[in-house]
Design a protein around this motif. Structure first.
Motif, PDB file in Angstrom:
ATOM      1  N   ARG A   1      38.519 -46.187   5.505  1.00 13.94           N
ATOM      2  CA  ARG A   1      37.989 -46.669   4.223  1.00 13.94           C
ATOM      3  C   ARG A   1      38.942 -46.378   3.065  1.00 13.94           C
ATOM      4  O   ARG A   1      38.961 -47.092   2.076  1.00 13.94           O
ATOM      5  N   ARG A   2      39.691 -45.316   3.191  1.00 10.46           N
ATOM      6  CA  ARG A   2      40.614 -44.887   2.115  1.00 10.46           C
ATOM      7  C   ARG A   2      39.916 -44.911   0.758  1.00 10.46           C
ATOM      8  O   ARG A   2      40.431 -45.445  -0.227  1.00 10.46           O
ATOM      9  N   ASP A   3      38.741 -44.287   0.725  1.00 10.55           N
ATOM     10  CA  ASP A   3      37.924 -44.370  -0.480  1.00 10.55           C
ATOM     11  C   ASP A   3      37.957 -43.092  -1.313  1.00 10.55           C
ATOM     12  O   ASP A   3      37.162 -42.916  -2.229  1.00 10.55           O
TER      13      ASP A   3
ATOM     14  N   ASP B   1      29.968 -48.020  -3.285  1.00 13.93           N
ATOM     15  CA  ASP B   1      29.773 -49.098  -2.310  1.00 13.93           C
ATOM     16  C   ASP B   1      29.317 -48.587  -0.943  1.00 13.93           C
ATOM     17  O   ASP B   1      29.146 -49.345  -0.015  1.00 13.93           O
TER      18      ASP B   1
ATOM     19  N   MET C   1      34.762 -51.917  -3.235  1.00 15.25           N
ATOM     20  CA  MET C   1      36.116 -51.794  -2.680  1.00 15.25           C
ATOM     21  C   MET C   1      36.170 -52.444  -1.309  1.00 15.25           C
ATOM     22  O   MET C   1      35.172 -52.600  -0.620  1.00 15.25           O
ATOM     23  N   THR C   2      37.337 -52.828  -0.927  1.00 10.01           N
ATOM     24  CA  THR C   2      37.474 -53.497   0.361  1.00 10.01           C
ATOM     25  C   THR C   2      38.018 -52.513   1.385  1.00 10.01           C
ATOM     26  O   THR C   2      38.857 -51.672   1.063  1.00 10.01           O
ATOM     27  N   VAL C   3      37.537 -52.642   2.575  1.00  7.87           N
ATOM     28  CA  VAL C   3      38.004 -51.770   3.649  1.00  7.87           C
ATOM     29  C   VAL C   3      38.960 -52.589   4.511  1.00  7.87           C
ATOM     30  O   VAL C   3      38.568 -53.587   5.111  1.00  7.87           O
ATOM     31  N   SER C   4      40.202 -52.162   4.529  1.00  7.31           N
ATOM     32  CA  SER C   4      41.172 -52.896   5.348  1.00  7.31           C
ATOM     33  C   SER C   4      40.877 -52.646   6.812  1.00  7.31           C
ATOM     34  O   SER C   4      40.405 -51.574   7.196  1.00  7.31           O
TER      35      SER C   4
ATOM     36  N   GLU D   1      33.425 -46.926  -8.973  1.00  7.92           N
ATOM     37  CA  GLU D   1      34.178 -47.965  -9.698  1.00  7.92           C
ATOM     38  C   GLU D   1      33.598 -48.216 -11.078  1.00  7.92           C
ATOM     39  O   GLU D   1      34.298 -48.592 -11.992  1.00  7.92           O
TER      40      GLU D   1
END
Lengths: 204, 357
Positions: A163-165, A74, B1-4, A186
């Motif tokens: 982002r904690r990705d 993403d 994905m989502t970014v908080s 993903e």
């Protein structure tokens, strides 16, 4: 696809991070002073520089063999491209800075002395103007390198804490891989390594 | 994905990391914190004193290249494991110069006559020396050196330093008065060939067992001494010393004996203004033979810097604060002139004039 960089790359990354930062600080401090620290810092600067050159070449070879984990799907294309380009620049700086330093000393007719009895051969013929230009380049590239490192570090922190990705985790040790957000792509199945690490997580 | 959405403290913490590194870098580079004296500061002080002469050394700007050999007698090999002290003959390049930053200054000045050398040992290790004809130096510290450059700047109107500035400087630095008295009284050699050249600073020799010996050294000439008449310095031809050197070398090589003086316990090694007392152990290291001179335009000496901290294994720095200061200053001077086009040397100009005549 591996979920993280090869352990050797991670080890080299953190070792070199310390060495490169130390080197930039030593270099900039060295030219700022004509006091007793000048001689001591200069004596450190050359052997650490050559150590960085050797480690960077080793790291590049391992990196070519082991590849890199993919960036999150993403992540916008432009950012992916910027990430790619910045990593190429970082490698160029890691290898280029010691080479510029070595070439500069060669052109200036300085012995490239690493320790009491260990002197490297020149890699350029003696040339006054080349010395002047390379010495200036050594400073300018150092500033660019430091700016690149600050950007790299800031973005890594944003990946890890905003982002904690999972991108930051690709360069970390230990079992800190996020269990809340599945790392990486993903679309693809999670890698065996990640699953295993998840299951090994001790219960709180 | 989502970014908080990140919290403000989180963003601040993230921004703090590069900001701290940047601040640390600025501190290391001397941009924040107390003003620092670097090699560039010294080069600036020299330019302030002598004017800026693009393409030339910021000190000892007027010079000539020489080549020759060093014949080590083996006598100093017990004090230092440097390859160049092992009995044998080793190549030398060097440079004679007069003090000051003006590359076309007249030789009729009561200033340093200097000999710089590069000795290359059997192991290929090089040793650079930058020596003067006085055993002592006017200052002991970097701060004093810069203050002296500022105080002794010739007034453009009179050509002499402002006496008020010099008086104020000397009140702070009596050690410079000692030097001034010395150079006023000591005879000034009438040739580069008959000067004794001193290491100025103390160094350490490291022997084969790893033991360290505090030393100074001097190159003592074979040529008979003659002195210039200090009352008639103004009448001397502008390039007198350089012309004389060329004439002497045309007749045959010139020689100096290298003598190492070993400090006694308690002799200070961090003060170039103070000579060691007489009676110290002296060791002959060998003979320097210079056989040819060449103008800087074609010689090997112009495009290197005779940084006296470029030492082979077996020779090490002492605690003299002038040594790192000289290294940093020579480096700045070298960098500046490397980017400027080197101009003609005084000797080169004279030779070129002769050819067209």
């Amino acid at each position: 696809m591996p979920g993280r960089f090869h352990p050797a790359i991670r080890l080299l990354h953190w070792t070199m991070a310390l060495l490169v930062l130390a080197m930039l600080f030593i270099g900039i401090a060295m030219v700022s002073t004509a006091g007793p620290a000048y001689a001591s810092l200069l004596a450190l600067h050359r052997p650490i520089g050559i150590a960085i050159l050797l480690l960077a070449v080793l790291r590049l070879a391992i990196r070519f063999r082991t590849g890199a984990p993919p960036l999150p799907a993403d992540l916008p294309r432009a950012q992916q491209r910027a990430a790619h380009a910045s990593h190429i620049l970082l490698y160029l700086a890691m290898i280029g800075m010691p080479l510029i330093g070595w070439a500069m000393l060669s052109a200036g007719g300085y012995p490239v002395r690493l320790s009491a009895a260990w002197v490297l051969p020149p890699i350029l013929p003696q040339d006054l103007l080349a010395y002047g230009v390379l010495r200036q380049a050594h400073t300018l590239v150092a500033f660019a390198f430091f700016a690149l490192i600050l950007g790299h570090l800031s973005i890594a922190l944003v990946h890890g804490f905003v982002r904690r990705d999972g991108v930051l985790e690709t360069m970390l040790f230990g079992k800190t891989v996020t269990d809340e957000a599945p790392p990486m792509d993903e679309a693809g199945p999670p890698s065996a390594e990640v699953v295993e690490e998840g299951t090994e997580e001790p219960a709180p | 994905m989502t970014v908080s959405r990140p919290s403000a403290p989180m963003l601040a913490a993230i921004a703090a990391v590069p900001a701290l590194l940047l601040a640390g870098f600025a501190w290391a580079g001397g941009w924040i914190g107390p003003a620092r004296i670097g090699g560039g500061t010294i080069a600036n002080a020299l330019e302030y004193n002598a004017g800026k002469h693009d393409g030339y050394r910021r000190a000892h700007a007027k010079g000539v290249c020489v080549t020759g050999t060093f014949d080590a007698s083996g006598g100093a090999a017990t004090l230092s494991r440097a390859g160049v002290f092992v009995r044998g003959r080793y190549p030398v390049i060097g440079r004679f110069s007069t003090g000051g930053g003006n590359p076309f200054a007249t030789d009729g000045r009561n200033v340093f006559h200097a000999m710089a050398l590069q000795l290359t040992g059997p192991d290929g290790q090089v040793w650079r020396m930058a020596m003067d004809h006085t055993p002592i130096f006017p200052v002991a510290t970097l701060d004093a050196f810069i203050a002296l450059q500022r105080a002794s700047r010739p007034d453009p109107a009179t050509g002499k330093p402002d006496p008020a500035l010099m008086k104020a400087y000397l009140a702070q630095h009596p050690e410079t008065k000692v030097y001034q008295d010395y150079i006023a009284a000591a005879p000034l050699p009438d040739s580069f060939a008959n000067g004794t050249y001193y290491s100025i600073n103390a160094f350490r020799f490291i022997d084969r067992a790893g033991a360290s010996h505090a030393v100074r050294w001097a190159f003592e000439p074979e040529a008979a001494f003659g002195a210039l008449d200090k009352a008639k310095l103004a009448d001397l031809p502008a390039d007198y010393l350089f012309t004389d050197l060329g004439a002497r070398l045309a007749k045959g090589p010139l020689r100096w004996r290298m003598t190492v003086t070993v400090a006694a316990p308690g002799d200070v090694t961090n003060d170039a203004t103070a000579a060691w007392p007489a009676g110290r152990q002296k060791v002959g290291a060998g003979t320097l033979t210079l056989s040819a001179a060449e103008p800087e335009e074609t010689g090997a000496c112009r495009d290197i810097t005779f940084d006296p901290t470029i030492l082979p294994d077996g020779v090490a720095l002492s605690d003299d604060p002038l040594l790192p200061a000289r290294s940093a200053a020579y480096s700045s001077s070298f960098q500046r002139r490397a980017l400027e086009t080197p101009g003609p040397s005084a000797v080169g100009r004279v030779l070129a004039g002769k050819e067209t005549r």
